[in-house]
Design a protein around this motif. Structure first.
Motif, PDB file in Angstrom:
ATOM      1  N   THR A 298      -1.437   2.467   8.210  1.00 13.65           N
ATOM      2  CA  THR A 298      -1.695   1.198   7.533  1.00 13.65           C
ATOM      3  C   THR A 298      -1.523   0.023   8.483  1.00 13.65           C
ATOM      4  OG1 THR A 298      -0.914   2.172   5.480  1.00 13.65           O
ATOM      5  CG2 THR A 298      -1.061  -0.207   5.531  1.00 13.65           C
TER       6      THR A 298
ATOM      7  N   VAL B 276      -5.585  -3.281   0.182  1.00 14.50           N
ATOM      8  CA  VAL B 276      -4.884  -2.236  -0.564  1.00 14.50           C
ATOM      9  C   VAL B 276      -5.851  -1.533  -1.519  1.00 14.50           C
ATOM     10  CG1 VAL B 276      -3.078  -1.797  -2.284  1.00 14.50           C
ATOM     11  CG2 VAL B 276      -2.623  -3.347  -0.367  1.00 14.50           C
ATOM     12  N   TRP B 277      -6.694  -2.292  -2.173  1.00 15.05           N
ATOM     13  CA  TRP B 277      -7.702  -1.701  -3.072  1.00 15.05           C
ATOM     14  C   TRP B 277      -8.600  -0.740  -2.299  1.00 15.05           C
ATOM     15  CZ3 TRP B 277     -13.130  -1.840  -3.303  1.00 15.05           C
ATOM     16  CH2 TRP B 277     -13.703  -1.504  -4.527  1.00 15.05           C
TER      17      TRP B 277
ATOM     18  N   LEU C  85       2.331   1.615  -3.596  1.00 15.75           N
ATOM     19  CA  LEU C  85       1.323   1.993  -4.589  1.00 15.75           C
ATOM     20  C   LEU C  85       0.820   3.421  -4.340  1.00 15.75           C
ATOM     21  CD1 LEU C  85      -0.465   1.109  -6.969  1.00 15.75           C
ATOM     22  CD2 LEU C  85      -2.158   0.352  -5.314  1.00 15.75           C
ATOM     23  N   ALA C  86       0.572   3.760  -3.088  1.00 19.61           N
ATOM     24  CA  ALA C  86       0.068   5.098  -2.785  1.00 19.61           C
ATOM     25  C   ALA C  86       1.077   6.165  -3.192  1.00 19.61           C
ATOM     26  CB  ALA C  86      -0.254   5.215  -1.298  1.00 19.61           C
TER      27      ALA C  86
ATOM     28  N   GLN D 218       0.827  -1.210   0.000  1.00 23.04           N
ATOM     29  CA  GLN D 218       0.000   0.000   0.000  1.00 23.04           C
ATOM     30  C   GLN D 218       0.860   1.258   0.000  1.00 23.04           C
ATOM     31  OE1 GLN D 218      -3.972   0.183   1.719  1.00 23.04           O
ATOM     32  NE2 GLN D 218      -3.122   1.502   3.270  1.00 23.04           N
ATOM     33  N   THR D 219       1.967   1.241   0.744  1.00 23.17           N
ATOM     34  CA  THR D 219       2.837   2.419   0.782  1.00 23.17           C
ATOM     35  C   THR D 219       3.432   2.660  -0.603  1.00 23.17           C
ATOM     36  OG1 THR D 219       3.333   1.859   3.070  1.00 23.17           O
ATOM     37  CG2 THR D 219       4.731   3.507   2.042  1.00 23.17           C
TER      38      THR D 219
ATOM     39  N   ALA E 103      -5.705   2.346  -0.535  1.00 23.02           N
ATOM     40  CA  ALA E 103      -4.539   2.989  -1.152  1.00 23.02           C
ATOM     41  C   ALA E 103      -4.837   4.440  -1.528  1.00 23.02           C
ATOM     42  CB  ALA E 103      -4.088   2.201  -2.382  1.00 23.02           C
TER      43      ALA E 103
END
Lengths: 272, 297
Positions: B228, B172-173, B92-93, B89-90, B176
């Motif tokens: 997160t 994550v979806w 992708l964000a 997540q980190t 994010a």
């Protein structure tokens, strides 16, 4: 930065598709029969039916759950905003140790996950006759989100100069009057932002209804949806109709008040 | 009725003391007091409804530490989930934020799209992904069949070895986009002159990222990682929605484990579990704060 942006574009477009496609499938699927959904999940409904919604309301009891969610959310958001802004007003105005001590006690709750208190909380509410009641849910939602609300509103109220209140009080205004006529109008954006955060938290809360609510007539939407899943395990169009019913209010408000929403969920969440 | 300024001020101050009373009363009685009581319950074998129960001292904690496979399994799953979600997540964000940090009409729309899942309820998100992962007619397997990659089909949540990974993907979806917003705020705070100076010195794009963007966006990274982590510990609703109630061993995490123990009327034991759960979160947050503090100094 532009070149960086260009390199990242394929990744981001792929991510965009990954967000939009499942949601499209759900919105379309809620108007389809199960075979239609399996045949062409991405296609718009060829012969839209409202049957799934009808069954979701009649067999899944989503109508009354919707009403309960509305009552609990409205009650909890209002109560939280009122008591949190009153407390934050005190913390911002009373100088020195007292103000900070009250603030500290209220905000310490941020460090405690809701799950930590649930066992004794359940026992306490049960003894007070507040389990299986909407009032009990309003109260438990309020105390769960109160630390976040005090934190955010306290931060905003500290920016209001004390002289404004003093001037009003010299003119004979009571502190309550100073609070209503000076503080509240000045922190309106913060109230809106916090209100939205609370709205989403309370509307989507599953943990507390799951623990506290026993009877069908007091179920809120997330709980009714969860029961729904047990009943209609792979009846996806029905589940999707439930998702649309449960998400519609939040999504509509999101589209209308997007900026507040992003600010509210980000500050509220990251602080809380 | 003193009309001196100080008299009026004193009266004002006295009235002010009533302001925090409602909040304090609610908070102390309905939240703080139960948290303190959790400690008391944790030292008993109370089942939640009997009048009689015994003080068992630290036996609950001893059992937790040495002889509770379900709790150890939930802790292991939770750790796997947290690590996967934090990394994915980190990253992708931050990528999304780098791409959308400049405000254009397209990027405004895309930011709104990426943020949209955040406003949904966890149960709703779980239903969306139940269909994505459905092994028979679900979205992922149909897509794989459509492009001729039948061999890549999977049972997803039904495979105990990879179930946590699929749960992480859903997580994550879900969030994010929210973390992207935090990164965008962090990136916008970086002075443009620094990039210009780096460019004048002939720094390439990767060098600029390594020596300007990455160190200066570190505070945002800290917030994202900490948030997160806590979020993955609280993925309670998502797990119940995806795996049913109670979830099987493959998707059981600490929050669902505490809830299941509680549902089985082991109140004393559940209280002990919830305290351990709380201390774990506090410890992790503290370790991260120190690590991030060191990294940003």
């Amino acid at each position: 930065m532009t070149r960086t942006a260009r390199t990242l574009r394929p990744v981001a477009l792929l991510a965009g598709a990954a967000v939009v496609l499942p949601l499209l499938v759900v919105v379309f699927g809620a108007f389809k029969t199960l075979p239609q959904l399996f045949d062409a999940p991405l296609a718009p409904p060829s012969s839209p039916t409202l049957d799934n919604y009808r069954r979701a309301v009649q067999e899944g009891g989503l109508g009354s759950a919707f009403a309960n969610s509305a009552v609990v959310t409205a009650g909890a958001v209002t109560l939280t905003l009122v008591v949190a802004s009153l407390a934050a007003f005190f913390c911002a105005r009373v100088p020195g140790r007292a103000g900070w001590a009250v603030f500290g006690v209220l905000v310490a709750g941020l460090a405690v996950p809701a799950q930590a208190a649930i066992v004794p909380q359940y026992v306490l509410f049960d003894r007070l006759g507040l389990t299986d009641s909407l009032l009990g849910l309003v109260l438990v939602d309020t105390v769960t989100t109160l630390p976040t609300a005090v934190f955010v509103l306290g931060g905003f109220l500290r920016t209001v100069p004390e002289e404004l209140y003093e001037a009003a009080e010299l003119d004979g205004a009571s502190p309550l009057r100073a609070f209503r006529s000076i503080a509240l109008p000045l922190i309106r954006p913060a109230l809106a932002t916090t209100g939205i955060f609370l709205f989403v938290m309370d509307w989507n809360d599953l943990l507390h209804p799951l623990l506290f609510i026993r009877s069908q007539e007091h179920r809120t939407l997330p709980l009714a949806l969860l029961d729904f899943q047990g009943e209609f395990l792979t009846q996806y169009p029905l589940l999707f109709a439930g998702v649309v019913i449960a998400s519609a209010p939040v999504v509509v408000v999101y589209v209308l008040l997007q900026r507040h929403f992003v600010a509210g969920l980000t500050t509220g969440a990251v602080r809380g | 009725m003193s009309s001196t300024r100080s008299g009026r001020r004193r009266r004002t101050a006295r009235a002010l003391w009533l302001f925090p009373v409602p909040a304090l009363a609610l908070h102390l009685f309905l939240f703080a007091y139960p948290v303190v009581q959790a400690v008391q319950y944790a030292l008993t074998d109370w089942d939640g409804y009997s009048a009689a129960y015994d003080n068992v001292g630290l036996r609950n904690f001893a059992e937790l530490a040495t002889d509770d496979d379900t709790f150890a399994n939930a802790a292991g799953n939770n750790l796997k989930l947290t690590l996967t979600v934090v990394l994915a997540q980190t990253a992708l964000a931050l990528l999304l934020a780098l791409w959308l940090v400049r405000t254009t009409r397209a990027s405004t729309l895309l930011r709104a799209v990426f943020f949209l899942p955040t406003v949904l309820s966890s149960v709703s998100v779980a239903f969306v992904w139940r269909f994505v992962y459905d092994p028979d007619g679900g979205l992922l397997n149909s897509a794989l069949r459509a492009v001729g990659l039948d061999s890549l089909q999977s049972v997803y949540l039904g495979d105990p070895d990879t179930a946590v990974f699929w749960l992480a993907l859903t997580q994550v979806w879900f969030h994010a986009g929210q973390m992207m917003v935090v990164f965008i705020a962090g990136l916008q705070a970086i002075p443009k002159e620094l990039y210009e100076a780096a460019e004048l010195d002939g720094a390439g794009r990767l060098t600029r990222f390594r020596y300007v963007t990455w160190p200066l966006v570190a505070p945002a990274t800290g917030i994202v990682v900490a948030y997160t982590t806590v979020q993955s510990f609280k993925a309670f609703d998502l797990v119940l929605g995806l795996a049913g109630n109670p979830p099987g061993p493959a998707l059981d995490i600490l929050s669902t484990r505490v809830y299941t123990t509680f549902s089985n009327n082991q109140f004393g034991y559940a209280a002990a579990q919830s305290l351990v759960f709380m201390v774990l979160i506090a410890l992790l947050t503290w370790v991260q704060r120190r690590a991030i503090g060191r990294a940003t100094r």
